[in-house]
Design a protein around this motif. Structure first.
Motif, PDB file in Angstrom:
ATOM      1  N   GLN A 136       1.033  -0.976  -0.198  1.00  0.00           N
ATOM      2  CA  GLN A 136       0.114   0.074   0.153  1.00  0.00           C
ATOM      3  C   GLN A 136       0.644   1.364   0.119  1.00  0.00           C
ATOM      4  N   GLU A 137       1.840   1.322   0.806  1.00  0.00           N
ATOM      5  CA  GLU A 137       2.601   2.600   1.192  1.00  0.00           C
ATOM      6  C   GLU A 137       3.166   2.693  -0.460  1.00  0.00           C
ATOM      7  N   PRO A 138       3.903   1.695  -1.159  1.00  0.00           N
ATOM      8  CA  PRO A 138       4.791   2.274  -2.297  1.00  0.00           C
ATOM      9  C   PRO A 138       3.318   2.708  -3.544  1.00  0.00           C
ATOM     10  N   LEU A 139       2.235   2.186  -4.104  1.00  0.00           N
ATOM     11  CA  LEU A 139       1.251   2.584  -3.512  1.00  0.00           C
ATOM     12  C   LEU A 139       0.978   4.102  -4.148  1.00  0.00           C
ATOM     13  N   ARG A 140       0.864   4.096  -3.169  1.00  0.00           N
ATOM     14  CA  ARG A 140       0.570   5.430  -2.058  1.00  0.00           C
ATOM     15  C   ARG A 140       1.470   6.310  -2.677  1.00  0.00           C
ATOM     16  N   LYS A 141       2.557   6.401  -2.996  1.00  0.00           N
ATOM     17  CA  LYS A 141       3.917   7.310  -3.059  1.00  0.00           C
ATOM     18  C   LYS A 141       3.676   7.429  -4.283  1.00  0.00           C
ATOM     19  N   ILE A 142       3.391   6.232  -5.134  1.00  0.00           N
ATOM     20  CA  ILE A 142       3.381   6.625  -7.167  1.00  0.00           C
ATOM     21  C   ILE A 142       1.840   7.427  -7.394  1.00  0.00           C
ATOM     22  N   GLN A 143       0.815   7.490  -6.797  1.00  0.00           N
ATOM     23  CA  GLN A 143      -0.164   8.273  -6.292  1.00  0.00           C
ATOM     24  C   GLN A 143      -0.205   9.826  -6.456  1.00  0.00           C
ATOM     25  N   LEU A 144       0.948   9.805  -5.194  1.00  0.00           N
ATOM     26  CA  LEU A 144       0.993  11.508  -4.562  1.00  0.00           C
ATOM     27  C   LEU A 144       2.505  11.987  -5.169  1.00  0.00           C
ATOM     28  N   ILE A 145       2.971  11.197  -6.080  1.00  0.00           N
ATOM     29  CA  ILE A 145       3.777  12.051  -7.056  1.00  0.00           C
ATOM     30  C   ILE A 145       3.498  12.218  -7.992  1.00  0.00           C
ATOM     31  N   ALA A 146       2.252  11.336  -9.085  1.00  0.00           N
ATOM     32  CA  ALA A 146       1.110  11.663 -10.140  1.00  0.00           C
ATOM     33  C   ALA A 146       0.516  12.403  -9.765  1.00  0.00           C
ATOM     34  N   SER A 147       0.265  12.527  -8.115  1.00  0.00           N
ATOM     35  CA  SER A 147      -0.457  13.673  -8.411  1.00  0.00           C
ATOM     36  C   SER A 147      -0.577  15.210  -8.758  1.00  0.00           C
ATOM     37  N   ARG A 148       1.250  15.077  -7.944  1.00  0.00           N
ATOM     38  CA  ARG A 148       1.720  16.512  -8.279  1.00  0.00           C
ATOM     39  C   ARG A 148       2.256  17.121  -9.305  1.00  0.00           C
ATOM     40  N   VAL A 177      -0.981  18.540 -11.683  1.00  0.00           N
ATOM     41  CA  VAL A 177      -1.349  19.657 -11.802  1.00  0.00           C
ATOM     42  C   VAL A 177      -0.386  20.874 -12.481  1.00  0.00           C
ATOM     43  N   LYS A 178       0.725  20.096 -12.927  1.00  0.00           N
ATOM     44  CA  LYS A 178       1.292  21.543 -13.683  1.00  0.00           C
ATOM     45  C   LYS A 178       1.213  20.963 -14.747  1.00  0.00           C
ATOM     46  N   GLU A 179      -0.184  20.103 -15.299  1.00  0.00           N
ATOM     47  CA  GLU A 179      -0.171  19.996 -16.883  1.00  0.00           C
ATOM     48  C   GLU A 179       0.269  20.586 -17.640  1.00  0.00           C
ATOM     49  N   GLU A 180       0.053  21.635 -17.991  1.00  0.00           N
ATOM     50  CA  GLU A 180       0.367  22.639 -19.156  1.00  0.00           C
ATOM     51  C   GLU A 180       1.627  22.975 -19.300  1.00  0.00           C
ATOM     52  N   GLN A 181       2.579  22.028 -18.812  1.00  0.00           N
ATOM     53  CA  GLN A 181       3.819  22.670 -18.978  1.00  0.00           C
ATOM     54  C   GLN A 181       4.244  21.113 -19.802  1.00  0.00           C
ATOM     55  N   MET A 182       3.698  19.515 -19.448  1.00  0.00           N
ATOM     56  CA  MET A 182       4.466  19.879 -20.152  1.00  0.00           C
ATOM     57  C   MET A 182       4.054  18.902 -21.154  1.00  0.00           C
ATOM     58  N   PRO A 183       4.188  18.021 -22.203  1.00  0.00           N
ATOM     59  CA  PRO A 183       4.082  17.561 -23.428  1.00  0.00           C
ATOM     60  C   PRO A 183       2.602  16.822 -23.085  1.00  0.00           C
ATOM     61  N   VAL A 184       2.005  16.625 -24.627  1.00  0.00           N
ATOM     62  CA  VAL A 184       0.067  15.891 -24.029  1.00  0.00           C
ATOM     63  C   VAL A 184       0.699  14.584 -24.423  1.00  0.00           C
ATOM     64  N   ASN A 185       1.585  14.148 -24.553  1.00  0.00           N
ATOM     65  CA  ASN A 185       2.624  12.216 -25.021  1.00  0.00           C
ATOM     66  C   ASN A 185       2.752  12.197 -22.807  1.00  0.00           C
ATOM     67  N   SER A 191       1.043   8.581 -20.488  1.00  0.00           N
ATOM     68  CA  SER A 191       1.393   8.291 -19.941  1.00  0.00           C
ATOM     69  C   SER A 191       1.399   8.130 -18.190  1.00  0.00           C
ATOM     70  N   ILE A 192       1.780   9.632 -17.582  1.00  0.00           N
ATOM     71  CA  ILE A 192       1.331   9.839 -15.844  1.00  0.00           C
ATOM     72  C   ILE A 192       0.395   9.270 -15.803  1.00  0.00           C
ATOM     73  N   LYS A 193      -0.784   9.970 -16.708  1.00  0.00           N
ATOM     74  CA  LYS A 193      -2.404   9.300 -15.897  1.00  0.00           C
ATOM     75  C   LYS A 193      -2.826   7.753 -16.397  1.00  0.00           C
ATOM     76  N   ARG A 194      -2.151   7.559 -16.955  1.00  0.00           N
ATOM     77  CA  ARG A 194      -2.031   5.993 -17.380  1.00  0.00           C
ATOM     78  C   ARG A 194      -1.624   5.328 -15.966  1.00  0.00           C
ATOM     79  N   MET A 195      -0.557   5.726 -15.616  1.00  0.00           N
ATOM     80  CA  MET A 195       0.398   5.357 -14.707  1.00  0.00           C
ATOM     81  C   MET A 195      -0.479   5.117 -12.602  1.00  0.00           C
ATOM     82  N   ASN A 196      -1.207   5.908 -13.380  1.00  0.00           N
ATOM     83  CA  ASN A 196      -1.590   6.979 -12.361  1.00  0.00           C
ATOM     84  C   ASN A 196      -3.436   6.045 -11.700  1.00  0.00           C
ATOM     85  N   ASP A 197      -4.183   5.817 -13.611  1.00  0.00           N
ATOM     86  CA  ASP A 197      -4.929   4.753 -13.032  1.00  0.00           C
ATOM     87  C   ASP A 197      -4.166   2.952 -12.845  1.00  0.00           C
ATOM     88  N   SER A 198      -3.552   2.970 -13.518  1.00  0.00           N
ATOM     89  CA  SER A 198      -2.960   1.648 -12.672  1.00  0.00           C
ATOM     90  C   SER A 198      -2.617   1.472 -11.552  1.00  0.00           C
TER      91      SER A 198
END
Length: 753
Positions: free
Chosen positions: A537-549, A552-560, A564-571
């Motif tokens: 549970q702990e590593p999953l929560r860290k993955i989810q926390l980092i992905a959500s942070r 937050v700045k998704e407008e500064q990142m390329p679409v692709n 990838s980060i959204k798919r990682m968060n969904d997984s």
């Protein structure tokens, strides 16, 4: 008044003698005369043709008259008193005077006719002193010999001394009614018949039946001319049964048989043992010979003496054998089995062969053969055990001639002519078999038994040759005696009990090892569950926390990169859902909460309240009716309904608004035809997309998903969790579905006892 004779004139020959009606010949032997007297009226209805020779009255003068009219009141009174006293067919004979002549008479009732047979008194008779000597002789027999054969020899000698016949034989039948001369007393100048065998065809079945009914049969002169019996011709098919008659005429086939043997007169006494014809005392004379009734009775008593002693003598002969086999069984029972290998010590014990006086033994257990002594090869033993198990239905089989059952295995005769088989298991070939080898024996027949009928210029006739004919009997062992059979059965049952205990011990040991392995496995599974449900549970929560942070700045990142980060968060979210479901499933396995009455209506309302937002969002219609009270754990049943509701909403049909119906019935139902338990049934139905009915059982397997499309998210644990909850409630869950129509989940709760 019309008179007719009742002589049976049917042509009798060797092709139909088995059906010959020898009890109604319609004629008698001429050494006496016969009257048939109607019961009640004492009218003479039958009369032999020779009455004038004895009482100077012809049959035509007697028929139709009463006994009193024919012979006077005094003889009638004597006859009536004799009948009423119940002395008929007893050793007490009727002595009377008819027309001035003294007669000794026998009387018996044959279907409402008193058969009255009169023979003139013969001066020669057994004196009281001689009767005493004979009785004393009986007692001496008991002390002079202990064997049955020795007793029979003494009786043969005594019978010949009393009767004066040239030859007296004690004739014993085997199980097929072939006869053997078991003992014999014969005139010194005559050829002995002792030890000779006679085929069963010499005494046909209907003759044996008459020997059972009439224990004494006398033929005074083989060359007699049969005397016809007459009756009034006042009814069709009139006849009289002479089965118990003393004077009854003999079958012409039997007369011819005796002629061929050169016999002039005979006396035959039946030996009845355990309500079967054990044998005969057969007396032959080579010229005509008659006996007084007293001497006949004395001879008949000899027969009674033999049959009364058969049990005693056989018991004496078998006692020593039974004692020895019992000792062997006791020694064998002292050998204890602690493991299968101990069967070697069983079969190699010298006492196991003594149990049945066998030459070889084999035990088949769990596919392994343990054998000792002279036995067939191992593969032959396996085939034999398999056949015997099928043939005997896993019981027992005793034979001294195995080839009669397995004619194709003649090559086994030398070592395996006789077997004594006992099954040790109702469901396998496990068994114990004792073996006996072939014992070639020579049987001495009085003539070729295959030529009991001979053909000559006159047609078929009884065999004429009684010359010694030797037959070599092969593929037959020494017979198994009853004490041996009993001892083998006793030990086989004891061995079966020991083997059953051994099997139980081995099973207990196997289950103990499996239990230990299961405990170790469960312990490892608990560790894996703990890791999967807590440490992961702990590593999953860290993955989810980092992905959500980052998102937050998704407008500064390329679409692709965003994708990838959204798919990682969904997984990570799906994996967390899976871990939570596994934790629920694991906890459910250990749930031992007490059951209570649960109101399903209230439970449905609670679940609707908990899921109000999603129900409103998806515009789901939920309604319930006829829901029963069930025994269960409230929070588990709530979990059950929540999962079913969620499943129905997840798999809703996009073209129509979802509907969930929860219905019940107060009528108790069985789960299936084989289950005698009654259940309260609750149905949860929806109008979703459904699935093919062939997957109705598969959907309840853990991690199994029928719909694999990405739009239907889930772990595949939901319905497996529902099944586990129903199992914890000792109930069942069943799915019925149709693609495009919807699904019905049926819940079976055990009714109250």
């Amino acid at each position: 008044m019309e008179i007719k004779d009742i002589v049976n004139r049917d042509i009798v020959n060797l092709t139909n003698c088995e059906q010959e009606p020898i009890h109604i010949p319609g004629s008698i032997q001429p050494h006496g005369f016969l009257l048939g007297i109607k019961e009640g009226s004492f009218i003479i209805d039958y009369c032999s043709a020779n009455t004038a020779e004895y009482i100077s009255l012809f049959h035509s003068q007697l028929l139709g008259k009463t006994f009193a009219e024919a012979f006077g009141n005094e003889p009638f009174s004597e006859l009536k008193a004799y009948v009423e006293s119940g002395k008929m067919l007893s050793s007490t004979l009727l002595r009377t005077t008819l027309a001035g002549v003294d007669f000794v008479c026998t009387v018996h009732n044959s279907n409402g006719i008193f058969v009255f047979e009169a023979e003139p008194v013969i001066l020669q008779k057994l004196l009281p002193s001689e009767m005493y000597v004979q009785t004393s002789q009986f007692l001496s027999y008991m002390s002079d010999t202990h064997s049955l054969k020795g007793l029979c020899q003494l009786v043969a000698d005594g019978t010949r001394e009393i009767t004066g016949y040239d030859r007296v034989m004690i004739y014993r039948f085997d199980q097929d009614y072939n006869g053997e001369v078991f003992a014999e007393s014969v005139r010194a100048d005559l050829e002995p018949f002792l030890g000779l065998h006679y085929p069963h065809t010499d005494i046909p079945a209907q003759a044996r039946e008459l020997y059972m009914r009439n224990l004494l049969r006398l033929i005074v002169d083989i060359d007699y001319t049969p005397v016809p019996i007459y009756t009034l011709d006042d009814a069709a098919d009139k006849n009289v049964d002479l089965s118990l008659s003393v004077l009854r005429s003999t079958s012409p086939i039997h007369v011819q048989y005796l002629h061929n043997m050169g016999v002039g007169a005979t006396l035959t006494i039946s030996l009845i043992y355990k309500k079967k014809l054990w044998g005969l005392i057969a007396c032959h004379h080579y010229s005509p010979k008659n006996l007084t009734p007293e001497i006949r009775l004395a001879a008949q008593l000899q027969g009674h003496f033999i049959t009364s002693q058969i049990d005693v003598r056989q018991a004496s002969e078998e006692y020593e054998l039974a004692r020895n086999t019992s000792i062997a069984v006791e020694k064998m029972n002292a050998i204890q089995l602690d493991r299968a290998a101990d069967l070697n010590s069983v079969v190699f014990s010298p006492d196991i062969l003594k149990v049945a006086n066998a030459t070889g033994v084999a035990v088949l257990f769990d596919g392994q053969i343990y054998k000792n002594g002279h036995t067939p090869k191992s593969e032959e033993i396996r085939r034999l055990a398999s056949w015997a198990a099928t043939y005997s239905k896993n019981t027992t089989l005793v034979t001294d001639k195995l080839i009669d059952f397995l004619p194709e295995h003649r090559d086994m005769c030398q070592k395996t002519s006789g077997i004594l088989y006992h099954s040790l298991d109702m469901n396998s070939d496990n068994c114990i078999i004792w073996f006996r080898p072939e014992t070639k024996t020579e049987v001495h027949w009085a003539g070729d038994p295959t030529k009991s009928i001979e053909k000559d210029e006159k047609g078929l006739s009884p065999r004429r040759s009684f010359a010694l004919w030797n037959q070599l009997v092969e593929c037959k062992s020494k017979p198994w005696l009853q004490p041996e059979v009993d001892a083998a059965a006793s030990y086989a049952h004891a061995l079966q009990r020991q083997i059953n205990l051994l099997i139980i011990t081995l099973e207990e040991e196997k289950y103990r090892r499996l239990s230990e392995l299961l405990r170790e496995t469960n312990s490892e599974l608990e560790n894996i569950n703990w890791i999967s449900t807590h440490d992961l549970q702990e590593p999953l929560r860290k993955i989810q926390l980092i992905a959500s942070r980052i998102l937050v700045k998704e407008e500064q990142m390329p679409v692709n990169v965003q994708d990838s980060i959204k798919r990682m968060n969904d997984s990570a979210n799906r994996m967390q859902t899976l871990l939570i479901d596994i934790l629920k499933y694991t906890r459910l396995r250990h749930s031992q909460d007490a059951k209570e009455k649960v109101n399903m209506v209230e439970l449905v309302e609670e679940v609707k309240g908990d899921m109000a937002e999603v129900i409103a969002e998806k515009k789901v219609s939920v309604w319930a009716e006829n829901l029963p009270l069930v025994e269960g754990v409230p929070f588990l049943l709530k979990q059950l309904l929540s999962n079913l509701f969620a499943n129905s909403i997840k798999y809703a049909a996009p073209e129509r608004e979802p509907v969930i119906k929860i219905t019940g019935s107060h009528e108790l139902q069985p789960y299936n035809a084989d289950d005698k338990t009654l259940y309260r049934v609750v149905h949860v139905a929806d109008n979703g997309i459904g699935f093919e009915q062939q997957y109705a059982e598969q959907v309840f397997n853990i991690f199994t998903r029928v719909h694999t499309s990405p739009e239907f998210k889930g772990s595949g644990v939901g319905l497996a969790l529902c099944k586990k909850i129903m199992q914890n409630h000792n109930g069942y869950i069943r799915a019925s579905s149709q693609v495009g129509v919807g699904t019905v989940i049926s819940l079976y709760f055990p009714a109250e006892v």
